[in-house]
Design a protein around this motif. Structure first.
Motif, mmCIF file in Angstrom:
data_model
loop_
_atom_site.group_PDB
_atom_site.id
_atom_site.type_symbol
_atom_site.label_atom_id
_atom_site.label_comp_id
_atom_site.label_asym_id
_atom_site.label_seq_id
_atom_site.Cartn_x
_atom_site.Cartn_y
_atom_site.Cartn_z
ATOM 1 N N ILE A 236 0.821 -1.211 0.000
ATOM 2 C CA ILE A 236 0.000 0.000 0.000
ATOM 3 C C ILE A 236 0.860 1.270 0.000
ATOM 4 O O ILE A 236 0.339 2.362 -0.134
ATOM 5 N N ASN A 237 2.170 1.095 0.157
ATOM 6 C CA ASN A 237 3.082 2.243 0.080
ATOM 7 C C ASN A 237 4.455 1.742 -0.344
ATOM 8 O O ASN A 237 5.224 1.267 0.488
ATOM 9 N N PRO A 238 4.786 1.830 -1.646
ATOM 10 C CA PRO A 238 6.058 1.288 -2.136
ATOM 11 C C PRO A 238 7.287 1.910 -1.474
ATOM 12 O O PRO A 238 8.369 1.324 -1.521
ATOM 13 N N ASP A 239 7.122 3.077 -0.851
ATOM 14 C CA ASP A 239 8.236 3.735 -0.161
ATOM 15 C C ASP A 239 8.262 3.421 1.334
ATOM 16 O O ASP A 239 9.014 4.040 2.089
ATOM 17 N N GLY A 246 10.250 -9.322 1.923
ATOM 18 C CA GLY A 246 11.184 -8.735 0.979
ATOM 19 C C GLY A 246 10.665 -7.504 0.266
ATOM 20 O O GLY A 246 11.430 -6.699 -0.253
ATOM 21 N N LYS A 247 9.325 -7.343 0.245
ATOM 22 C CA LYS A 247 8.735 -6.175 -0.404
ATOM 23 C C LYS A 247 8.737 -4.986 0.551
ATOM 24 O O LYS A 247 8.913 -5.139 1.766
ATOM 25 N N HIS A 248 8.491 -3.797 0.001
ATOM 26 C CA HIS A 248 8.423 -2.587 0.814
ATOM 27 C C HIS A 248 6.978 -2.110 0.921
ATOM 28 O O HIS A 248 6.221 -2.154 -0.055
ATOM 29 N N GLN A 252 0.884 -5.109 6.410
ATOM 30 C CA GLN A 252 1.158 -5.542 7.778
ATOM 31 C C GLN A 252 2.260 -4.725 8.450
ATOM 32 O O GLN A 252 2.338 -4.678 9.671
ATOM 33 N N THR A 253 3.101 -4.040 7.661
ATOM 34 C CA THR A 253 4.129 -3.185 8.269
ATOM 35 C C THR A 253 3.509 -1.938 8.884
ATOM 36 O O THR A 253 4.181 -1.200 9.609
ATOM 37 N N TYR A 254 2.241 -1.699 8.611
ATOM 38 C CA TYR A 254 1.527 -0.564 9.201
ATOM 39 C C TYR A 254 0.446 -1.001 10.198
ATOM 40 O O TYR A 254 0.210 -0.324 11.192
#
Length: 389
Positions: A236-239, A246-248, A252-254
């Motif tokens: 949902i946010n490539p940055d 491995g993806k950015h 779940q990182t948020y």
């Protein structure tokens, strides 16, 4: 009476229909399942004689119709019981239900090192403590997917790589069924939820990780494609930060509990004005409950973190539902036990929804989170495996 394989299959479909759509009349079951009225009468009488079904009474309004009145059938509560278990890294939850999903007994345990041997020991203890309940089958909700060939849990979490489900099967002389924990909760919702028209629905679970189970035409959708449902790995946010996949910028990182606690610990260590330092004396003591307390106290950094998580969740949910035929979305997370945040999520889902394309309204339901929910759902898994398969 010994039934043929074909008759046993028909019996299973009758019971499945009554669990998910009942009560129903014989004639409605006959039409729904394409079973002749004569065969339906024969099989339902067998099920009544064997204490599986009972006649509930006449259908409402049937007295105003010409012809024979419809008598409704439903599942009968009987003396059969099912044990459900959910596995966590350092915890175990267990419960017992009857054949219609009523929770009768439950237990939560912290186990420093959860190996299959410990699970076998604790299940046996629980069965022995509950000797007044004759357990017919065991359902186990697992934190990943069940590989029926190797009998291991398929997950990217190395904690489970040596956890043998085969040894658990061998330890008991009754059937043992395994299923992904979120799929298990979806099965429970289908059999024992409030809606008795067997709708297509999404069950979204946000905790350590994030997963979505899709029930389509009474079946778990794409159950052999283990990547389907991994909503936590939707970018949902490539940055954004790098996820363990491995993806950015994965969702779940948020919005997962693990990442939110991780970020709250960084706030604790770097922000001198955070309320987190007044709520706990050690950074390792931060939990979702502590995060929610800081949120309501007005902690600016925590508010930003939580609001961003909810905003990205709302966007992701809208992205999912435009491609699926779902009538209901269930949202299950400890975060949304907080009524204010649950309302905020529902509001943002509507806010991000398309206003250009008309569609049937999709009902969004917050399911209250409780640690025992997975084990309770595993009882439904056992019922499905033992009675409906």
């Amino acid at each position: 009476m010994t039934l043929s394989k074909a008759r046993k299959k028909q019996v299973a479909t009758i019971l499945d229909a009554l669990y998910s759509k009942g009560p129903l009349s014989r004639i409605d079951l006959s039409k729904m399942l394409s079973i002749t009225p004569a065969t339906m009468s024969e099989l339902t009488q067998i099920l009544i004689d064997q204490n599986f079904l009972y006649e509930l009474g006449e259908e409402d309004g049937s007295e105003n119709r010409a012809g024979r009145r419809k008598i409704l059938l439903d599942i009968k509560k009987n003396d059969t019981y099912y044990l459900g278990v959910e596995l966590f890294e350092n915890e175990l939850t267990l419960c017992i239900s009857d054949n219609i999903g009523n929770l009768l007994k439950q237990k939560e345990l912290r186990i420093p090192v959860l190996k299959h041997q410990a699970v076998i020991i604790e299940i046996n203890k629980f069965i022995n403590e509950s000797s007044n309940y004759k357990i017919e089958a065991i359902g186990i909700a697992i934190p990943g997917h069940y590989d029926s060939h190797s009998h291991y849990i398929l997950t990217n979490n190395p904690f489970w790589q040596d956890f043998s489900l085969k040894e658990i099967i061998k330890a008991f002389n009754i059937p043992v069924f395994f299923e992904n924990n979120v799929n298990t909760m979806a099965i429970n919702e289908r059999l024992f939820g409030e809606f008795k028209n067997d709708p297509n629905f999404l069950f979204m679970h946000f905790r350590r990780g994030m997963f979505s189970s899709y029930l389509y035409q009474s079946k778990i959708y794409a159950r052999n494609n283990y990547y389907v449902g991994e909503i936590g790995h939707m970018v949902i946010n490539p940055d954004g930060p790098q996820c363990e996949c491995g993806k950015h910028g994965c969702l779940q990182t948020y919005a997962s509990q693990t990442w939110m606690i991780r970020k709250a610990r960084l706030i604790y260590e770097s922000n001198t004005h955070t309320y987190l330092t007044t709520l706990v004396g050690n950074v390792k003591d931060i939990t979702m409950d502590i995060i929610l307390q800081a949120y309501h106290l007005g902690d600016t950094a925590v508010i930003h973190m939580v609001d961003l998580a909810i905003d990205y969740l709302a966007i992701s949910i809208n992205n999912v539902i435009v491609s699926l035929d779902a009538e209901i979305i269930y949202l299950h997370a400890e975060l949304f036990n907080d009524q204010e945040l649950g309302w905020l999520l529902l509001h943002k889902i509507e806010q991000h929804d398309s206003k250009l394309l008309p569609r049937v309204s999709i009902e969004k339901i917050i399911k209250p989170y409780n640690k025992i929910n997975g084990a309770k759902a595993a009882c439904a898994l056992a019922i499905q495996g033992h009675i409906l398969s």
